[in-house]
Design a protein around this motif. Structure first.
Motif, mmCIF file in Angstrom:
data_model
loop_
_atom_site.group_PDB
_atom_site.id
_atom_site.type_symbol
_atom_site.label_atom_id
_atom_site.label_comp_id
_atom_site.label_asym_id
_atom_site.label_seq_id
_atom_site.Cartn_x
_atom_site.Cartn_y
_atom_site.Cartn_z
ATOM 1 N N ASP A 72 -13.395 30.209 14.761
ATOM 2 C CA ASP A 72 -12.672 31.483 14.785
ATOM 3 C C ASP A 72 -13.609 32.673 15.005
ATOM 4 N N GLN A 73 -14.465 32.588 16.014
ATOM 5 C CA GLN A 73 -15.389 33.648 16.423
ATOM 6 C C GLN A 73 -16.549 33.856 15.442
ATOM 7 N N VAL A 74 -16.619 33.048 14.401
ATOM 8 C CA VAL A 74 -17.698 33.173 13.412
ATOM 9 C C VAL A 74 -18.628 31.976 13.558
ATOM 10 N N LEU A 75 -19.908 32.248 13.751
ATOM 11 C CA LEU A 75 -20.922 31.201 13.839
ATOM 12 C C LEU A 75 -21.706 31.199 12.534
ATOM 13 N N THR A 76 -21.740 30.049 11.868
ATOM 14 C CA THR A 76 -22.502 29.924 10.630
ATOM 15 C C THR A 76 -23.768 29.120 10.894
ATOM 16 N N VAL A 80 -22.032 38.931 -6.191
ATOM 17 C CA VAL A 80 -20.801 38.340 -6.714
ATOM 18 C C VAL A 80 -21.127 37.043 -7.436
ATOM 19 N N PRO A 81 -20.255 36.592 -8.347
ATOM 20 C CA PRO A 81 -20.447 35.264 -8.931
ATOM 21 C C PRO A 81 -20.474 34.202 -7.841
ATOM 22 N N ALA A 82 -21.246 33.147 -8.071
ATOM 23 C CA ALA A 82 -21.402 32.108 -7.052
ATOM 24 C C ALA A 82 -20.054 31.558 -6.598
ATOM 25 N N ALA A 83 -19.116 31.452 -7.513
ATOM 26 C CA ALA A 83 -17.799 30.907 -7.178
ATOM 27 C C ALA A 83 -17.015 31.813 -6.233
ATOM 28 N N GLU A 84 -17.409 33.082 -6.152
ATOM 29 C CA GLU A 84 -16.699 34.035 -5.287
ATOM 30 C C GLU A 84 -17.463 34.341 -4.002
ATOM 31 N N LEU A 85 -18.623 33.694 -3.813
ATOM 32 C CA LEU A 85 -19.470 34.024 -2.661
ATOM 33 C C LEU A 85 -18.769 33.731 -1.341
ATOM 34 N N ASP A 86 -18.176 32.559 -1.219
ATOM 35 C CA ASP A 86 -17.514 32.199 0.034
ATOM 36 C C ASP A 86 -16.369 33.150 0.353
ATOM 37 N N GLU A 87 -15.577 33.481 -0.654
ATOM 38 C CA GLU A 87 -14.434 34.368 -0.420
ATOM 39 C C GLU A 87 -14.891 35.733 0.079
ATOM 40 N N ASP A 122 -16.502 35.257 3.694
ATOM 41 C CA ASP A 122 -15.464 34.932 4.676
ATOM 42 C C ASP A 122 -14.589 36.147 4.971
ATOM 43 N N GLY A 123 -14.281 36.909 3.944
ATOM 44 C CA GLY A 123 -13.463 38.093 4.143
ATOM 45 C C GLY A 123 -14.153 39.119 5.027
ATOM 46 N N LEU A 124 -15.441 39.348 4.791
ATOM 47 C CA LEU A 124 -16.190 40.273 5.635
ATOM 48 C C LEU A 124 -16.279 39.771 7.069
ATOM 49 N N ALA A 125 -16.544 38.472 7.215
ATOM 50 C CA ALA A 125 -16.674 37.895 8.558
ATOM 51 C C ALA A 125 -15.365 38.010 9.328
ATOM 52 N N GLY A 177 -12.245 40.484 13.600
ATOM 53 C CA GLY A 177 -10.967 41.036 14.047
ATOM 54 C C GLY A 177 -11.030 42.494 14.430
ATOM 55 N N GLY A 178 -12.225 43.081 14.366
ATOM 56 C CA GLY A 178 -12.375 44.497 14.675
ATOM 57 C C GLY A 178 -12.593 44.750 16.159
ATOM 58 N N ALA A 179 -12.838 46.002 16.498
ATOM 59 C CA ALA A 179 -13.124 46.389 17.886
ATOM 60 C C ALA A 179 -14.566 45.976 18.190
ATOM 61 N N SER A 180 -14.711 44.812 18.793
ATOM 62 C CA SER A 180 -16.023 44.175 18.878
ATOM 63 C C SER A 180 -17.059 45.025 19.621
#
Length: 272
Positions: free
Chosen positions: A22-26, A195-202, A205-208, A213-216
């Motif tokens: 989804d346009q995100v490269l990890t 953030v707590p480790a348990a919230e790192l992915d969220e 991912d939200g920022l990514a 989805g922004g004006a690239s």
């Protein structure tokens, strides 16, 4: 001329993992048993992959992280000894690759998010701070202990730290090599979020997703403008920095640091 993105092969790189969705490269530094310390193959990969990322039309955002418990412990001691024993190999690989890592990350138009899942030290800290947004797990520590290895902070640390936290704080942390907690790194403005480790992915991912989805073009052009002074500064400092690191690679203090690490003891420096 930009290459056809269909010709890009991320599987050519060793000691890193690459996933595109989804346009995100990890990009995942993948030497977990060594706390993702930089092997020769990983160093080479990180010096080359940014050209592929820049040319990949399917990628809008990059996430950089580490496998296992650490983000990256920085330098690999086995590789350090090889560079001491074979200075020609140092000159042929380490110096040009180190420059490419710094310049290519600063030149990459696409936003890079550092997902700092564990400790980030030395070069590990540098590549995190070369990213545009740094999100750090609250248990992690970050610092640049190059001086404790008999090295100057020449791989980009002396470039980035003063720009992020000011010269007074940067001098203290780079001259002592002390690590700091994630909370302290956030307090002084070195990283963006903790953030707590348990919230790192969220959080990452939200920022990514938001950036993807922004004006690239507007996002990329804004990054170009922001990074222009950093790129100019890098061009004015990196040759001297790496020249001094090359000299340090030949010192007795650096060899002592490598021996001490291997022998699990505190180094005894003589200033030589």
């Amino acid at each position: 001329m930009r290459r056809n993105y269909r010709d890009i092969r991320y599987d050519q790189y060793e000691d890193i993992l690459v996933e595109k969705k989804d346009q995100v490269l990890t990009i995942t530094l993948n030497q977990p048993d060594a706390m993702n310390a930089f092997s020769s193959a990983m160093h080479h990969a990180m010096s080359r992959i940014w050209d592929d990322v820049q040319d990949d039309a399917e990628v809008s955002v990059i996430v950089l992280t580490g496998a296992g418990k650490a983000f990256s412990a920085g330098g690999n001691v086995v590789a350090m000894q090889r560079k001491i024993d074979d200075p020609d190999w140092w000159d042929a690989t380490t110096v040009p690759e180190a420059k490419r890592i710094v310049f290519r990350m600063l030149e990459c138009d696409k936003p890079i998010i550092a997902r700092v899942n564990g400790h980030a030290a030395g070069l590990g800290a540098t590549i995190a701070l070369l990213c545009d947004i740094v999100v750090m797990a609250d248990h992690a520590k970050i610092g640049d202990p190059h001086v404790n290895a008999g090295f100057p902070a020449a791989d980009g640390g002396a470039l980035m730290w003063p720009q992020l936290i000011g010269y007074a704080r940067a001098r203290e942390y780079l001259l002592t090599g002390d690590l700091m907690t994630a909370a302290e790194a956030h307090r002084i403005g070195l990283v963006n979020h903790v953030v707590p480790a348990a919230e790192l992915d969220e959080r990452v991912d939200g920022l990514a997703r938001r950036l993807a989805g922004g004006a690239s073009k507007s996002i990329q052009w804004t990054k170009q403008i922001i990074n222009l002074p950093l790129r100019q500064l890098a061009h004015s400092t990196m040759d001297l920095a790496l020249s001094l690191e090359t000299q340090a690679n030949r010192t007795k203090d650096h060899q002592e640091a490598v021996h001490a690490f291997s022998q699990k003891r505190k180094p005894v420096f003589t200033g030589d």
